[in-house]
Design an enzyme around this catalytic site. Structure first.
Site, mmCIF file in Angstrom:
data_model
loop_
_atom_site.group_PDB
_atom_site.id
_atom_site.type_symbol
_atom_site.label_atom_id
_atom_site.label_comp_id
_atom_site.label_asym_id
_atom_site.label_seq_id
_atom_site.Cartn_x
_atom_site.Cartn_y
_atom_site.Cartn_z
ATOM 1 N N GLY A 59 -30.791 16.255 -44.343
ATOM 2 C CA GLY A 59 -30.290 16.516 -45.794
ATOM 3 C C GLY A 59 -30.250 15.230 -46.382
ATOM 4 N N GLY A 62 -27.723 12.951 -44.143
ATOM 5 C CA GLY A 62 -28.146 12.667 -42.577
ATOM 6 C C GLY A 62 -29.001 13.700 -42.006
ATOM 7 N N VAL A 64 -29.720 16.989 -38.875
ATOM 8 C CA VAL A 64 -29.185 17.809 -37.995
ATOM 9 C C VAL A 64 -30.123 17.821 -36.591
ATOM 10 C CG1 VAL A 64 -28.511 20.243 -37.558
ATOM 11 C CG2 VAL A 64 -28.630 19.538 -39.957
ATOM 12 N N ASP A 136 -36.340 34.167 -45.795
ATOM 13 C CA ASP A 136 -37.464 33.559 -46.908
ATOM 14 C C ASP A 136 -36.922 33.766 -48.090
ATOM 15 O OD1 ASP A 136 -39.536 32.410 -47.820
ATOM 16 O OD2 ASP A 136 -40.702 34.473 -47.755
#
Length: 351
Positions: A59, A62, A64, A136
């Site tokens: 993101g 930072g 994940v 989706d």
């Protein structure tokens, strides 16, 4: 994620006197060792307690990671935020709110926060690792677990303490994905919980038709349409779907479905949901219609390869802040361990 048994309280481990006598030496030695172990377990949890396996997302602030807790090999997702970037965008309050909301909310369809901690430069959220893939749609914030159950993630823009019947508690911040914004957010007239029901309506509309009700590439025009343009009901929508969407996508928030005192109960009673037993749904007694293809809890086939190909490393933050500024960037009451965090004897206080 499995539960582990918590250690007995220290007082429970002290041998009782036998017919009024003191404990034997071997018992005293055992008691001392146990006491030392319990005292040592009061250490603060940190990133060193986790092994980073793979990058599974990225993101603005930072990354994940998929991580394993070294103590028991439990798999989690670890979201890492850079404090300096959070501060530079004036998101300190929102980030703390996300942390607090994740602690308070316990729901089988919302991601669980298991641990939270910080370093001088970064914030760490340790949550469920969900490997079923994302929907989706916009819902990259709605993820499937390995059984096909949905989990809602990301409360970074959430507000706390809004009373739906009190105009004084409205908020005026302009934030969110444009396709799902309620009209009152766009016009800046102030909004409350009713804006969430509009967003739910936009999401359901997209799930039924393939795109949100006013979607187009020109975002300025799209937001003007949300405020002014009539919503087209597709001819293939059922009567119940049209009724539900008309109620949720009502421009007047005071008349919107779910905006009254009954809140979500009003929506649950709508004929569109007549076949759903919400208690069974909550208890996960209804089989999901789709089960993702995964071999186990560590399978990452449904995660975008652009993330998986990145080097799995929590790199040091490059900060231009002075030591004093870094101290001011400390988040009070941030450290957290959930009741079912999974580390036997690992205890610490909020700091």
């Amino acid at each position: 994620m499995g539960n582990t048994c918590a250690r007995k309280p220290l007082t429970d481990s002290i041998p009782q006197k036998r017919n009024g006598s003191q404990p034997e030496n071997s018992e005293l030695r055992s008691m001392t060792v146990e006491s030392e172990n319990l005292l040592n377990s009061n250490a603060k949890i940190s990133k060193d307690d986790f092994k980073i396996i793979k990058v599974i997302g990225r993101g603005t602030f930072g990354k994940v990671f998929m991580v394993k807790l070294k103590e028991n090999n439990m798999v989690y997702a670890m979201k890492v935020l850079k404090k300096e970037q959070v501060a530079s965008r004036n998101l300190r309050v929102k980030t703390k709110a996300e942390r607090d909301i994740l602690e308070k909310i316990k729901n089988p369809y919302i991601v669980d926060l298991h641990y939270a901690f910080q370093t001088e430069d970064k914030l760490y959220f340790v949550m469920d690792f969900l490997n079923g893939g994302e929907l989706d749609l916009k819902p990259e914030n709605i993820i499937l677990d390995s059984d096909g159950n949905l989990k809602i993630t990301d409360f970074g823009l959430s507000k706390q303490g809004l009373d739906k019947q009190n105009d004084k508690s409205k908020t005026y911040s302009f934030c969110g994905t444009p396709e799902y914004l309620a009209p009152e957010i766009i016009t800046g007239e102030g909004h409350d919980k009713a804006s969430d029901w509009w967003s739910l309506g936009a999401l359901i509309y997209e799930m039924l038709s393939g795109r949100p009700p006013h979607y187009q590439k020109n975002r300025k025009q799209m937001m003007a349409d949300i405020v002014e343009k009539r919503i087209e009901m597709k001819p293939y929508f059922s009567v119940e779907a049209k009724s539900l969407l008309s109620g949720l996508l009502e421009r007047d928030p005071s008349k919107r479905l779910g905006s009254g005192e009954e809140d979500a109960l009003q929506i649950k009673r709508h004929p569109f949901f007549a076949k759903i037993d919400f208690q069974k749904l909550y208890d996960k007694q209804i089989a999901p219609p789709f089960k993702p293809t995964v071999s186990g809890p560590e399978d990452t086939r449904n995660i975008d390869k652009m993330f998986l190909d990145e080097t799995a490393k929590d790199t040091p933050a490059v900060s231009n802040l002075s030591p004093d500024a870094k101290k001011k960037n400390h988040f009070d009451e941030f450290t957290y361990q959930g009741n079912n965090g999974g580390v036997e004897g690992l205890k610490f206080k909020k700091k």
